[in-house]
Motif scaffolding. Structure first.
Motif, PDB file in Angstrom:
ATOM      1  N   PHE A  21       0.833  -1.221   0.119  1.00  0.00           N
ATOM      2  CA  PHE A  21       0.247  -0.049   0.194  1.00  0.00           C
ATOM      3  C   PHE A  21       1.016   1.305  -0.019  1.00  0.00           C
ATOM      4  O   PHE A  21       0.532   2.369   0.519  1.00  0.00           O
ATOM      5  N   HIS A  22       1.793   1.179  -0.661  1.00  0.00           N
ATOM      6  CA  HIS A  22       2.944   2.393  -0.676  1.00  0.00           C
ATOM      7  C   HIS A  22       2.713   2.725  -2.115  1.00  0.00           C
ATOM      8  O   HIS A  22       2.536   2.110  -3.133  1.00  0.00           O
ATOM      9  N   ALA A  23       2.706   4.316  -2.476  1.00  0.00           N
ATOM     10  CA  ALA A  23       2.322   4.871  -3.614  1.00  0.00           C
ATOM     11  C   ALA A  23       3.499   4.718  -4.566  1.00  0.00           C
ATOM     12  O   ALA A  23       4.815   4.524  -3.975  1.00  0.00           O
ATOM     13  N   PRO A  24       3.441   4.204  -5.868  1.00  0.00           N
ATOM     14  CA  PRO A  24       4.496   4.150  -6.828  1.00  0.00           C
ATOM     15  C   PRO A  24       5.099   5.171  -7.284  1.00  0.00           C
ATOM     16  O   PRO A  24       5.198   5.563  -8.621  1.00  0.00           O
ATOM     17  N   GLU A  25       5.557   6.109  -6.324  1.00  0.00           N
ATOM     18  CA  GLU A  25       6.277   7.516  -6.674  1.00  0.00           C
ATOM     19  C   GLU A  25       7.448   7.667  -5.469  1.00  0.00           C
ATOM     20  O   GLU A  25       7.254   7.070  -4.439  1.00  0.00           O
ATOM     21  N   GLN A  26       8.150   8.810  -5.603  1.00  0.00           N
ATOM     22  CA  GLN A  26       8.836   8.956  -4.506  1.00  0.00           C
ATOM     23  C   GLN A  26       8.781  10.422  -4.154  1.00  0.00           C
ATOM     24  O   GLN A  26       8.536  11.316  -5.053  1.00  0.00           O
ATOM     25  N   TRP A  27       8.688  10.533  -2.864  1.00  0.00           N
ATOM     26  CA  TRP A  27       8.755  12.043  -2.093  1.00  0.00           C
ATOM     27  C   TRP A  27      10.013  12.076  -1.604  1.00  0.00           C
ATOM     28  O   TRP A  27      10.894  11.173  -1.399  1.00  0.00           O
ATOM     29  N   TYR A  28      10.350  13.213  -1.016  1.00  0.00           N
ATOM     30  CA  TYR A  28      11.462  13.472  -0.407  1.00  0.00           C
ATOM     31  C   TYR A  28      11.295  14.411   0.931  1.00  0.00           C
ATOM     32  O   TYR A  28      10.499  15.118   1.081  1.00  0.00           O
ATOM     33  N   ASP A  29      11.809  13.831   2.034  1.00  0.00           N
ATOM     34  CA  ASP A  29      11.843  14.439   3.415  1.00  0.00           C
ATOM     35  C   ASP A  29      12.668  15.855   3.345  1.00  0.00           C
ATOM     36  O   ASP A  29      13.242  16.255   2.411  1.00  0.00           O
ATOM     37  N   GLU A  30      12.746  16.347   4.514  1.00  0.00           N
ATOM     38  CA  GLU A  30      13.352  17.855   4.559  1.00  0.00           C
ATOM     39  C   GLU A  30      14.684  17.704   4.673  1.00  0.00           C
ATOM     40  O   GLU A  30      15.240  18.684   4.200  1.00  0.00           O
ATOM     41  N   ASN A  31      15.242  16.442   4.375  1.00  0.00           N
ATOM     42  CA  ASN A  31      16.740  16.481   4.341  1.00  0.00           C
ATOM     43  C   ASN A  31      17.203  15.960   2.787  1.00  0.00           C
ATOM     44  O   ASN A  31      18.346  15.704   2.598  1.00  0.00           O
ATOM     45  N   GLY A  32      16.078  15.983   2.060  1.00  0.00           N
ATOM     46  CA  GLY A  32      16.419  15.365   0.789  1.00  0.00           C
ATOM     47  C   GLY A  32      16.393  13.677   0.540  1.00  0.00           C
ATOM     48  O   GLY A  32      16.642  13.539  -0.526  1.00  0.00           O
ATOM     49  N   GLU A  33      16.071  13.224   1.552  1.00  0.00           N
ATOM     50  CA  GLU A  33      16.221  11.457   1.512  1.00  0.00           C
ATOM     51  C   GLU A  33      14.718  11.223   0.783  1.00  0.00           C
ATOM     52  O   GLU A  33      13.799  11.603   1.017  1.00  0.00           O
ATOM     53  N   PRO A  34      14.925  10.389  -0.254  1.00  0.00           N
ATOM     54  CA  PRO A  34      13.780   9.904  -0.855  1.00  0.00           C
ATOM     55  C   PRO A  34      12.881   8.736  -0.050  1.00  0.00           C
ATOM     56  O   PRO A  34      13.666   8.042   0.677  1.00  0.00           O
ATOM     57  N   PHE A  35      11.702   8.654  -0.298  1.00  0.00           N
ATOM     58  CA  PHE A  35      10.951   7.678   0.652  1.00  0.00           C
ATOM     59  C   PHE A  35       9.593   7.363  -0.506  1.00  0.00           C
ATOM     60  O   PHE A  35       9.116   8.406  -1.109  1.00  0.00           O
TER      61      PHE A  35
END
Length: 500
Positions: free
Chosen positions: A60-74
């Motif tokens: 149930f995770h979306a098929p895309e990347q977002w980035y946290d405030e440190n620039g780390e993808p998730f």
């Protein structure tokens, strides 16, 4: 670019709690309605998702990347399908407390008052509870606000282990209450079966799936949305309509507005106040696990809540938050997608398999209100979506956790042979778990400090509405789901009058 040859009275983007409910409300009007959904129909109901391996597969995770405030993808844990996040939610549909609509002092700051009060939402809460078949019971929860009508469906009885805990809580002068939960013939009610499916029975309603809306286009003066641009497969389409309603979730609705900047809206549509994307709120969510000596089915519903610490207690005069049981671990999709929980238990009992652990565990969700902060926001760096987020009310949440563990220990002392009291593992949900997201397009009467008016229409764009949890100016300590549903019914009533 293909221009659709149809012209619609209303275009709804998203099929979750807000969009799905609104579609159901508007369908009988006979107006021509288009619903655009990024995902497709899910293969199975969330209540049937009982595979403990789900959390490893990130189903149930979306098929895309977002980035946290440190620039780390998730990869965010959010659902793109017909029904949206209601396909993976718990089914808990609880009213905000009446004080939640007022100004509330927390240790870390102020929870601001809403432009509307509990009494303004009460009739729509009642309508929402009937529509989503909420099972519950009045009279047990001292924080429960006044209801104009009782629940139409009886409460769900507790599983035997939970009943033992409930009985022990009552002996401590704690007030366990039946958890209001939406249940139908097929399990948990959601925005697909309760909203979209009934709406599609009307010939005036059209649903397009796999339709990823990427941009909104305004008229030359910037005062109205004239077209919605969506990508379906490899082709881009323009859909034209009189009224456009967003219900993409607090993060994605704000992201769509920011991506749609033009000459009249250089910082994003409806964003002259610079409030679009700001004040993202996401409750602090933790799970505390009780270990039992004998097995349970791990397939039972959530049934009990405790709000004795909601506004604090005699030792702490600020709000702490809400507690509810997690339900059977094999039934709770979000819980099964939280690896820290299982790794915590596995460290204590390394010789026991995960499935066996699930049947010898009782989970408790603890939720604490997050305060609005303009620096908690959605922003873009190029085409990359970044989530800047720092939690508030950390001490209040920690106190809730410690207070609850102490309470459970008192219960366990009454039944020393029933519980493995070696420890009570705790897992905190990270930013990647975007459950209970809200804010980002707050409503209010002042266009300088809000994005939407009290009817959830954009101050600057006459025909643009937002009906997901973006409109929340504060977020309380309970799930926003029922308030989103009730608000969609309220806005739907307003739109019916406008469409006349």
């Amino acid at each position: 670019m293909i221009v659709d040859d149809q012209y619609y009275d209303v275009i709804i983007v998203g099929t979750g709690a807000g969009g799905g409910t609104l579609a159901r409300k508007l369908a009988p009007t006979g107006k021509k309605i288009l619903i655009l959904e990024r995902g497709v129909f899910p293969l199975r109901e969330s209540s049937e998702a009982q595979d403990i391996e789900l959390f490893k597969k990130e189903t149930f995770h979306a098929p895309e990347q977002w980035y946290d405030e440190n620039g780390e993808p998730f990869r965010p844990q959010t659902s793109y399908c017909v029904g949206g996040n209601t396909k993976i939610y718990s089914g808990v549909l609880m009213r905000m407390r009446d004080r939640d609509f007022e100004t509330v002092q927390h240790q870390d700051g102020i929870s601001p008052a809403w432009g509307l009060k509990y009494s303004d939402f009460e009739p729509y809460y009642t309508e929402a509870e009937k529509l989503y078949q909420v099972h519950g019971k009045l009279g047990d929860d001292p924080t429960e606000p006044a209801h104009s009508e009782d629940y139409s469906f009886p409460p769900v009885e507790h599983e035997s282990h939970i009943q033992t805990v409930v009985d022990g809580l009552s002996k401590q002068d704690i007030h366990p209450a039946y958890l209001p939960i939406g249940l139908g013939d097929q399990g948990r009610t959601d925005a697909e079966d309760t909203g979209i499916t009934p709406a599609l029975k009307y010939e005036n309603v059209t649903l397009k799936t796999s339709a990823h809306v990427v941009c909104l286009h305004t008229n030359p003066s910037g005062t109205a949305i004239k077209a919605v641009q969506a990508k379906i497969g490899d082709q881009s389409y323009l859909f034209l309509g009189d009224i456009v309603v967003l219900s993409c979730g607090a993060i994605n609705s704000a992201a769509l507005l920011l991506r749609s900047q033009n000459e009249k809206h250089p910082n994003g549509i409806a964003n002259s106040s610079d409030q679009v994307g700001r004040n993202l709120m996401k409750q602090q969510l933790s799970v505390v696990v009780q270990l039992t000596t004998d097995p349970n089915s791990a397939l039972f519903q959530r049934t009990v809540s405790v709000n004795d610490f909601y506004w604090g207690d005699k030792h702490y005069h600020y709000p702490m938050g809400h507690v509810q049981n997690a339900g059977g671990i094999l039934r709770d999709v979000i819980f099964t997608e939280a690896p820290p929980v299982f790794s915590a238990i596995s460290r204590l009992l390394p010789s026991v398999g995960i499935r066996q652990l699930a049947t010898r565990s009782l989970g408790w969700w603890l939720q604490t209100e997050d305060l609005p902060n303009p620096n908690n926001r959605i922003r873009f760096v190029g085409d990359k979506l970044h989530i800047d987020f720092t939690q508030s009310n950390v001490e209040a949440h920690d106190r809730l956790v410690y207070r609850w563990i102490d309470t459970l220990k008192q219960v366990e002392s009454l039944h020393p042979g029933m519980f493995n009291r070696v420890s009570h593992p705790r897992s905190d949900m990270p930013v990647q778990v975007v459950a209970h997201q809200c804010g980002t397009c707050r409503f209010g009467e002042d266009p300088k400090t809000s994005v939407l008016d009290l009817n959830c229409r954009a101050h600057e764009v006459d025909n643009l509405y937002v009906v997901d949890s973006s409109f929340f100016p504060s977020n309380s300590s309970i799930s926003p789901a029922l308030t989103v549903i009730a608000n969609a019914l309220r806005v739907g009533e307003h739109l019916i009058e406008r469409l006349k």
